[in-house]
Scaffold this active site. Structure first.
Site, mmCIF file in Angstrom:
data_model
loop_
_atom_site.group_PDB
_atom_site.id
_atom_site.type_symbol
_atom_site.label_atom_id
_atom_site.label_comp_id
_atom_site.label_asym_id
_atom_site.label_seq_id
_atom_site.Cartn_x
_atom_site.Cartn_y
_atom_site.Cartn_z
ATOM 1 N N LYS A 1 1.463 -1.076 0.102
ATOM 2 C CA LYS A 1 0.121 0.118 -0.642
ATOM 3 C C LYS A 1 1.399 1.321 0.253
ATOM 4 O O LYS A 1 0.465 2.377 -1.041
ATOM 5 C CB LYS A 1 -0.943 0.096 1.173
ATOM 6 C CG LYS A 1 -1.561 -1.221 1.407
ATOM 7 C CD LYS A 1 -3.022 -0.925 2.626
ATOM 8 C CE LYS A 1 -1.923 -1.768 3.625
ATOM 9 N NZ LYS A 1 -1.140 -2.486 3.918
ATOM 10 N N ARG B 1 -10.140 0.709 8.280
ATOM 11 C CA ARG B 1 -9.457 -0.669 8.796
ATOM 12 C C ARG B 1 -10.309 -1.426 9.268
ATOM 13 O O ARG B 1 -10.419 -2.625 9.912
ATOM 14 C CB ARG B 1 -8.254 -1.061 9.848
ATOM 15 C CG ARG B 1 -7.002 -1.054 8.908
ATOM 16 C CD ARG B 1 -6.028 -0.816 10.351
ATOM 17 N NE ARG B 1 -4.849 -1.104 9.717
ATOM 18 C CZ ARG B 1 -3.381 -0.556 9.285
ATOM 19 N NH1 ARG B 1 -3.604 0.353 8.941
ATOM 20 N NH2 ARG B 1 -2.767 -1.528 9.188
ATOM 21 N N ARG C 1 11.659 -5.891 4.590
ATOM 22 C CA ARG C 1 11.695 -4.392 4.760
ATOM 23 C C ARG C 1 12.998 -2.965 5.170
ATOM 24 O O ARG C 1 12.704 -3.573 6.838
ATOM 25 C CB ARG C 1 10.126 -3.810 4.700
ATOM 26 C CG ARG C 1 9.933 -2.518 4.821
ATOM 27 C CD ARG C 1 8.437 -1.866 4.705
ATOM 28 N NE ARG C 1 7.670 -2.584 5.999
ATOM 29 C CZ ARG C 1 6.567 -1.940 6.368
ATOM 30 N NH1 ARG C 1 6.158 -1.801 5.836
ATOM 31 N NH2 ARG C 1 6.001 -2.481 7.269
ATOM 32 N N ARG D 1 11.245 -1.400 11.316
ATOM 33 C CA ARG D 1 10.244 -1.257 11.982
ATOM 34 C C ARG D 1 10.161 -2.512 13.066
ATOM 35 O O ARG D 1 10.330 -3.252 12.633
ATOM 36 C CB ARG D 1 9.482 -1.156 11.421
ATOM 37 C CG ARG D 1 8.650 0.289 10.251
ATOM 38 C CD ARG D 1 7.493 0.381 9.965
ATOM 39 N NE ARG D 1 6.144 -0.308 10.640
ATOM 40 C CZ ARG D 1 4.810 -0.590 9.691
ATOM 41 N NH1 ARG D 1 4.866 0.632 8.808
ATOM 42 N NH2 ARG D 1 3.678 -1.034 9.860
ATOM 43 N N ARG E 1 -0.089 -8.704 13.508
ATOM 44 C CA ARG E 1 -0.810 -7.956 13.135
ATOM 45 C C ARG E 1 -1.870 -8.654 11.449
ATOM 46 O O ARG E 1 -2.937 -8.393 10.751
ATOM 47 C CB ARG E 1 0.457 -7.203 12.049
ATOM 48 C CG ARG E 1 1.015 -6.019 12.708
ATOM 49 C CD ARG E 1 2.097 -5.850 12.203
ATOM 50 N NE ARG E 1 1.985 -4.734 11.161
ATOM 51 C CZ ARG E 1 2.818 -4.246 10.417
ATOM 52 N NH1 ARG E 1 4.267 -5.391 10.579
ATOM 53 N NH2 ARG E 1 3.089 -3.834 9.231
HETATM 54 P P1 AP5 Z 1 4.596 -1.851 1.689
HETATM 55 O O1 AP5 Z 1 4.024 -0.190 0.719
HETATM 56 O O2 AP5 Z 1 5.869 -1.182 2.790
HETATM 57 O O3 AP5 Z 1 3.418 -2.761 2.081
HETATM 58 P P2 AP5 Z 1 2.024 -1.451 3.310
HETATM 59 O O4 AP5 Z 1 0.714 -2.640 2.872
HETATM 60 O O5 AP5 Z 1 2.121 0.213 2.992
HETATM 61 O O6 AP5 Z 1 2.719 -2.366 4.582
HETATM 62 P P3 AP5 Z 1 2.222 -1.458 6.357
HETATM 63 O O7 AP5 Z 1 2.899 -2.840 7.090
HETATM 64 O O8 AP5 Z 1 3.493 -0.652 5.879
HETATM 65 O O9 AP5 Z 1 0.693 -1.736 6.465
HETATM 66 P P4 AP5 Z 1 0.652 -1.832 8.167
HETATM 67 O O10 AP5 Z 1 -0.921 -1.653 7.379
HETATM 68 O O11 AP5 Z 1 0.356 -3.090 8.537
HETATM 69 O O12 AP5 Z 1 1.319 -0.493 8.420
HETATM 70 P P5 AP5 Z 1 0.781 1.290 8.649
HETATM 71 O O13 AP5 Z 1 1.709 1.358 8.937
HETATM 72 O O14 AP5 Z 1 -0.574 1.258 8.152
HETATM 73 O O15 AP5 Z 1 5.704 -2.380 1.031
HETATM 74 C C1 AP5 Z 1 6.320 -4.106 2.057
HETATM 75 C C2 AP5 Z 1 7.444 -4.174 1.974
HETATM 76 O O16 AP5 Z 1 6.768 -5.521 0.596
HETATM 77 C C3 AP5 Z 1 8.391 -3.025 1.365
HETATM 78 O O17 AP5 Z 1 9.916 -4.006 2.007
HETATM 79 C C4 AP5 Z 1 8.395 -3.048 -0.779
HETATM 80 O O18 AP5 Z 1 9.979 -2.667 -0.445
HETATM 81 C C5 AP5 Z 1 8.259 -4.837 -0.993
HETATM 82 N N1 AP5 Z 1 7.113 -4.761 -1.725
HETATM 83 C C6 AP5 Z 1 6.030 -3.139 -2.254
HETATM 84 N N2 AP5 Z 1 5.518 -3.895 -3.264
HETATM 85 C C7 AP5 Z 1 6.313 -5.049 -3.458
HETATM 86 C C8 AP5 Z 1 6.163 -5.957 -5.373
HETATM 87 N N3 AP5 Z 1 5.430 -5.692 -6.045
HETATM 88 N N4 AP5 Z 1 7.467 -7.104 -5.471
HETATM 89 C C9 AP5 Z 1 8.049 -6.889 -4.032
HETATM 90 N N5 AP5 Z 1 8.592 -6.497 -2.887
HETATM 91 C C10 AP5 Z 1 7.465 -5.360 -2.801
HETATM 92 O O19 AP5 Z 1 0.212 0.380 10.418
HETATM 93 C C11 AP5 Z 1 0.957 0.095 11.819
HETATM 94 C C12 AP5 Z 1 0.409 -0.143 12.923
HETATM 95 O O20 AP5 Z 1 -0.457 1.536 13.346
HETATM 96 C C13 AP5 Z 1 -0.614 -0.479 12.827
HETATM 97 O O21 AP5 Z 1 -0.990 -2.066 13.738
HETATM 98 C C14 AP5 Z 1 -2.211 -0.029 13.577
HETATM 99 O O22 AP5 Z 1 -1.320 -0.420 15.444
HETATM 100 C C15 AP5 Z 1 -1.632 1.444 13.824
HETATM 101 N N6 AP5 Z 1 -2.812 1.268 13.210
HETATM 102 C C16 AP5 Z 1 -2.513 2.047 11.638
HETATM 103 N N7 AP5 Z 1 -3.516 2.807 10.736
HETATM 104 C C17 AP5 Z 1 -4.638 2.515 11.929
HETATM 105 C C18 AP5 Z 1 -5.872 2.228 11.713
HETATM 106 N N8 AP5 Z 1 -6.653 2.328 10.796
HETATM 107 N N9 AP5 Z 1 -6.680 1.752 12.468
HETATM 108 C C19 AP5 Z 1 -5.850 1.908 14.038
HETATM 109 N N10 AP5 Z 1 -4.955 1.106 14.049
HETATM 110 C C20 AP5 Z 1 -3.739 2.345 12.692
#
Ligand code: AP5
Length: 226
Positions: A13, A88, A128, A161, A172
């Site tokens: 994402k 979410r 990552r 991270r 997660r």
């Molecule tokens: P990346 O693009 O970083 O993936 P992502 O989908 O953004 O993954 P996240 O882990 O950031 O999502 P998340 O939803 O868990 O975390 P968030 O920060 O929102 O890509 C991942 C890896 O793959 C990278 O190394 C990249 O280079 C590689 N990659 C990408 N595309 C690729 C491809 N096509 N092929 C190969 N490799 C590829 O949330 C963190 C925490 O915040 C949550 O756990 C929660 O505690 C809190 N939080 C956030 N939002 C909420 C909410 N709405 N409600 C409640 N709690 C929340």
């Protein structure tokens, strides 16, 4: 224009949002990045969120909803937003709808669901590395920076991270299956969901998304059914 990027942790994402935000000319709004910024700045919001994030749990709905709606009202989001990591849960999705209708007389145009298999998600999270300045995510094997451990844009030293450790990442994913996956059905029923194969090269995933959102700023192609 308001678009949602939906998908599991590690689905790509953030990677896609960085590209799309420039290509579509709308703000990238990442709930995770906003929380991490608050944690870095030592705000009360950051303090509240940190415990949940360290355990891989969701921050309570009321806290997330308040933070995101306030952010959508800022000048940065005047042309709309690309939402990454929000909503979410169903209550978050309902609250977003209500806010868009009442405050902006607008609605969600499309929900892009980036689908990736579980084992691949865990591989991506464990490899990552992220830029501390612009938050661009890299992968040590699949999507490496040009120079080892340095951001292509900022030249800053990349970091990993805490919540990408295997046990937290597994939690997660479980939280995603239980609490976020119901949104797929929720948006499918409303004819807004478009599924994209996230297990292709970053550039191909980007092309596939652009093909369904329209690559011209502010324009969307005809709605598709997933
Ligand atoms: P990346 O693009 O970083 O993936 P992502 O989908 O953004 O993954 P996240 O882990 O950031 O999502 P998340 O939803 O868990 O975390 P968030 O920060 O929102 O890509 C991942 C890896 O793959 C990278 O190394 C990249 O280079 C590689 N990659 C990408 N595309 C690729 C491809 N096509 N092929 C190969 N490799 C590829 O949330 C963190 C925490 O915040 C949550 O756990 C929660 O505690 C809190 N939080 C956030 N939002 C909420 C909410 N709405 N409600 C409640 N709690 C929340």
């Amino acid at each position: 224009m308001y678009l949602i990027l939906l998908g599991a942790p590690g689905a790509g994402k953030g990677t896609q949002a960085k590209l799309l935000s420039e290509e579509l000319g709308i703000a990238h709004v990442s709930s995770g990045d906003l929380f991490r910024e608050n944690i870095k700045n030592g705000t009360s919001l950051g303090l509240e969120a940190k415990g949940y994030m360290d355990r891989g749990e969701l921050v309570p709905d009321a806290t997330v909803i308040g933070m995101i709606i306030a952010h959508l009202e800022t000048e940065a989001c005047a042309k709309g937003a690309l939402l990454d990591g929000f909503p979410r849960t169903i209550p978050q999705a309902d609250a977003l709808d209500t806010a868009l209708h009442s405050s902006f007389s607008d609605s969600i145009q499309k929900v892009i669901y980036i689908k990736v298999e579980t084992e691949e998600l865990l591989n991506r999270l464990s490899g990552r590395w992220i830029c501390p300045v612009c938050s661009t995510p890299y992968h040590e094997v699949k999507n490496p920076p040009k120079v080892d451990h340095l951001c292509d844009n900022e030249g800053a030293a990349l970091y990993q991270r805490e919540d990408d450790k295997r046990s937290t990442a597994e939690n997660r994913l479980q939280v995603y299956f239980n609490q976020t996956m119901p949104l797929i059905e929720y948006y499918l029923k409303r004819g807004l969901l478009i599924e994209i194969n996230g297990q292709q090269k970053v550039e191909k995933v980007n092309q596939d998304i652009l093909a369904v959102t329209g690559s011209n700023r502010g324009e969307l192609s005809e709605p598709l059914v997933a």
